[in-house]
Design an enzyme around this catalytic site. Sequence first.
Site, mmCIF file in Angstrom:
data_model
loop_
_atom_site.group_PDB
_atom_site.id
_atom_site.type_symbol
_atom_site.label_atom_id
_atom_site.label_comp_id
_atom_site.label_asym_id
_atom_site.label_seq_id
_atom_site.Cartn_x
_atom_site.Cartn_y
_atom_site.Cartn_z
ATOM 1 N N LYS A 59 49.030 40.128 30.021
ATOM 2 C CA LYS A 59 48.848 39.755 28.617
ATOM 3 C C LYS A 59 49.459 40.849 27.732
ATOM 4 C CE LYS A 59 44.659 36.981 29.179
ATOM 5 N NZ LYS A 59 43.220 36.864 28.850
ATOM 6 N N LYS A 64 49.756 47.910 29.513
ATOM 7 C CA LYS A 64 48.914 48.576 28.513
ATOM 8 C C LYS A 64 47.647 47.794 28.175
ATOM 9 C CE LYS A 64 51.506 52.201 27.106
ATOM 10 N NZ LYS A 64 51.013 53.579 26.988
ATOM 11 N N SER A 89 54.426 53.304 19.628
ATOM 12 C CA SER A 89 55.744 52.738 19.337
ATOM 13 C C SER A 89 55.861 51.298 19.794
ATOM 14 C CB SER A 89 56.825 53.576 20.035
ATOM 15 O OG SER A 89 56.645 53.537 21.440
ATOM 16 N N GLY A 191 53.590 59.424 28.700
ATOM 17 C CA GLY A 191 52.423 60.240 28.382
ATOM 18 C C GLY A 191 51.529 60.473 29.584
ATOM 19 N N LYS A 283 64.855 37.520 38.636
ATOM 20 C CA LYS A 283 64.720 36.481 37.602
ATOM 21 C C LYS A 283 63.540 36.750 36.669
ATOM 22 C CE LYS A 283 67.941 34.344 39.934
ATOM 23 N NZ LYS A 283 69.362 34.556 39.577
#
Length: 334
Positions: A59, A64, A89, A191, A283
């Site tokens: 999702k 993240k 960012s 990070g 793909k």
Amino acid sequence: MMESHSPTSSDNYAADISSIRGAQVRIEPFVHKTPVLTSETLNSIAGRKLYFKCECFQKGGAFKFRGACNAIYSLDDDQAAKGVVTHSSGNHAAALALAAKLRGIPAYIVIPKNAPKCKVENVKRYGGQIIRSEPSMQSREDTANKVLQDTGAVLIHPYNDGRIISGQGTISLEFLEQAQDIDTLIVPISGGGLISGVALATKSINPAIRILAAEPMGADDAFQSKINGRITKLSEVNTIADGLRAFLGDLTWPIVRDLVDDVIVVDDKEIIQAMRLCYEILKIAVEPSGAIGLAAVLSDGFQNNPAYSECSHIGIVISGGNVDLGVLWNSLEK
């Protein structure tokens, strides 16, 4: 090879296997269990068996969401009511906005003016309130601090946060079940939140599995930090991999220092070639940061290094697929 060790109960890291397992239970109702793809063609090119953990299908289009979801659902009701704030960012910004939307709380997202348009659009799509900053880390942090003072919201750092690290570590719990022959994991590093979680979980489950970081040459602070034995920040970064431009934090650095076996540095041309292979052969839509693991495996530095000769079953984390395809569509419409 750089030295590493397995985590023990005496290691005072920001996360551990129990917090990662707890995160898995907490976020399971919300996250996708992402697929693992293989390709005989890429195996032949690499000379190894490769397993691709496709977090580009998560999702929000990136891994993240795991950490963001864990962080937001770790808040008590009083904390959550005031909302959350972060500076990012791109992928973390979208992930936090989406997780906040699911919990029904505000998300204040500080985004630098030079962030990729597709990632900004994701934040808008998920209802995040965008506050613009200058591209520098100082401006991002200053702007986020002002939002904190104005709103009383809870800061959710993109990577230097135990809740984030624990959420990202759930990738390993899935991956090692899906591909049980893995002897090496290659993970993008920026990070350090992703690789910290992956390394903590993996080394706790099987200390013999190698953890290798993949890093762009134009942002090789982790490579330099490992050599110097301390966090080393660069005066400037320059890489197509926009998701890999951050520096290690004080929570992620000790884990990277102790548990990441080596850092493989590749240039942008190698990253672009790996992206192309992902599109043409797997793909799948992969952003530069997501393709860097494949770039590392195919690099001369990996292929010609005898230290890696026994790395025969390699897991590669495809970290995200949020790439701005505007140029492509515009060219097709002409």
